[in-house]
Scaffold this motif. Sequence first.
Motif, PDB file in Angstrom:
ATOM      1  N   ASP A 634       0.853  -1.193   0.000  1.00  0.00           N
ATOM      2  CA  ASP A 634       0.000   0.000   0.000  1.00  0.00           C
ATOM      3  C   ASP A 634       0.895   1.251   0.000  1.00  0.00           C
ATOM      4  O   ASP A 634       1.664   1.480   0.939  1.00  0.00           O
ATOM      5  CB  ASP A 634      -0.898  -0.021   1.236  1.00  0.00           C
ATOM      6  CG  ASP A 634      -1.930   1.095   1.199  1.00  0.00           C
ATOM      7  OD1 ASP A 634      -1.950   1.843   0.202  1.00  0.00           O
ATOM      8  OD2 ASP A 634      -2.712   1.187   2.152  1.00  0.00           O
ATOM      9  N   GLN A 657      -0.764  -3.911   2.929  1.00  0.00           N
ATOM     10  CA  GLN A 657      -0.980  -4.290   1.536  1.00  0.00           C
ATOM     11  C   GLN A 657      -2.390  -3.949   1.099  1.00  0.00           C
ATOM     12  O   GLN A 657      -3.323  -3.876   1.898  1.00  0.00           O
ATOM     13  CB  GLN A 657      -0.741  -5.803   1.346  1.00  0.00           C
ATOM     14  CG  GLN A 657       0.698  -6.243   1.572  1.00  0.00           C
ATOM     15  CD  GLN A 657       0.861  -7.742   1.396  1.00  0.00           C
ATOM     16  OE1 GLN A 657      -0.033  -8.500   1.740  1.00  0.00           O
ATOM     17  NE2 GLN A 657       1.997  -8.161   0.846  1.00  0.00           N
ATOM     18  N   THR A 658      -2.537  -3.786  -0.229  1.00  0.00           N
ATOM     19  CA  THR A 658      -3.859  -3.612  -0.840  1.00  0.00           C
ATOM     20  C   THR A 658      -4.239  -4.901  -1.540  1.00  0.00           C
ATOM     21  O   THR A 658      -3.387  -5.637  -2.035  1.00  0.00           O
ATOM     22  CB  THR A 658      -3.852  -2.463  -1.845  1.00  0.00           C
ATOM     23  OG1 THR A 658      -2.888  -2.744  -2.867  1.00  0.00           O
ATOM     24  CG2 THR A 658      -3.512  -1.152  -1.170  1.00  0.00           C
TER      25      THR A 658
END
Length: 706
Positions: A634, A657-658
């Motif tokens: 991210d 994180q995405t």
Amino acid sequence: MGLDGAQGRRVDLMPDPSGSAGRMPTQASSETGVGFPLASWVAESRPVAEAGVYRKGYRSAPSTSEDAAVAPWPLLIRAVLNLLAAGLTYKYGSLLALYAVKLTIWPPHPTDAQIVFGDYLTRGVVAVLVISLFGRMGRWLEVYRRYLTPSALREMGAVLRARAITVEQETQSTVATPVERAPALDPWAQLRQAGLGEALAVVEEDTRAGRVSDVDYVRIHRVWREVLAEPGLVGAFGEQVAVRGAGACAHPSEARDLPVRVAEHDLLVGQVRLGVTQEVPKNPATHRGSGFALDREVLATSLLAVGPAGTGKTSRLARPVAEALCLQALARTACVVVVGAAEAELGPDAGYDVVIAPGDPGSAYGLDLYGASRDTDAAAARLADALLPDELSARAQSARMALQQVIGPFHAGYGRYPGVRELRALLGGDEESWARLVEELRAKEQLALHEPDVQHRRSRHGKVDDPGALLADRLALLDRPALAGCFESGGAGAKPAFAMRALEHPLRVRVKLPERGHPEAARILSRLVVGQFLQAAVAREDRSLFAGLVVDDASSALDAGAVQGLRRLPGANAGAVLLLRSLVDLPEALRVPLFGAVGCRMAFPGIAPWDGKLFSEAWGTVLVRERAVTLAPDTSGGMLRKAGRLARKALSGTTAQTESVTTREVERERWSPSDLAHALPTGHAVVSLTTVGGEQVPPLLVDLRA
């Protein structure tokens, strides 16, 4: 009984001299304890369903819509509440709408026609809006689909009638002196309406006593349909029913049931239940959780089953199908030939009319090597194909010619086909046998016609490439003391020979192959029986009976001619069930053509990956929705969010994180070779079906133990 000729009319209406010889008690029903519950059995719901679904007591699969998840009572209560709300809304909404119309667009001095038209139009618009709104909220369409369609009403009525009959029978069984009541359903209404009411007295007594089995019911109605085509037989049919009751028009063996049943059958629609279709995503929603069954519409396209020993091919497929066809033969709707090793559990001998067991001194019947064929050349060609092993198939044409040059002249001279020993002597070049044959031909004035064949065959004797010597050696496998009398057409010690042209009669035939003592002879007989069946089933003039063939181990029974013969069975009201341990047992050139010749394919657990590859290719691919999840660091946001992520990483050691989700449709194999080889549970099988009409059912995972 003469097995190579006609056994009289199939509609055998002559009463038995003993009067009641055909009347015998059936197995007691576990449901009532008073015999077979015929009325409730006939009344049981059997809705039309897709191929492979056991129809007796079947309930259609629920809708896949969101409404299907709603339980019945909440659905009905919500529908009623919305109906009441819709009625009130329509009543007062129409008044308000009419008042608004009069205030806005109503003309100053309307005519009577304008008043009536405006009133109906306004009320109609309000009704459409009310039904649209409250019908959607009350899910009225789902209520209609579940409970108000014609099929749903018929099914509900059948269930209620069956329950009422069952309750009545239970009441009668517990009361010491039951009260006579009119049955809720008359199983014999069709015959009564035809004017046979007086003749049904004994049948009705047998029905009340539970002595009428499913076989009796189907058989009597089957014969009645045949009698309708010949009105002159109605009187004889009525006399038979009046004298013998449930035993009327019995099978020539006088049997009215099998000694034992191992499967569940529904003779009214000709189905045998083999298991339950599993509720897994790979199975179509229309089949999940339903009973799995085979019937003649499916068997007519033939079925190939592959699986190693010990996976249940014989006990869970071959025997139930053989049992179903034997029951249908007793009901005069089918004939069946069951081929397997003498040790194979394919039902007791008492369940068959003809048991051919070469090598067993107690066997009462032999086998006609020529199938009682009227065409000597065709009979010779079929025998030559059976005699030659696969590795000598290149010499098949010369072998056929050699046998034709012997069998044709022999039949012309002696008026019959040669026995094994006679044929072996002629093929081996025995001069004394040939001299006698020539004399017989001369005496019958047939020598000029057959002399070219005789001279050519005799001239080939002793040469290196003479196929006669090879055929004589192969016939020696059948000319053994232990097999004496099994293949002779006459003379001392010869047994009555069964011929395949008897398939026009409702016969039950069991061929026991001597695989332990005479394995090569067993292979020859297996190939011969299958070849004769395929030819005789297609050549029948009367195809009203379904002709079924069950081969417990077809590895030695199949050749190129047999594969071609399988393609002709659907049009002849016939079909075959072929079991194999592995496709490797067949020549490689036959494997793909065999898959194309059968309409139904069945894979058992533990098959080899190379076998699974053929199944997988035959079943093809299907579009599936694939969901892919992608994770990435991210990096969004300003300085504050980035600082927070750095602090989180320092403290926890994980990076923010995405998540990105992608959904797409891709082609996947219905069943991969690996799945078939390693993922099938014990006692299960994957089976695909095709009906005579062309309806196809994709592969189903079936639990054969249920």
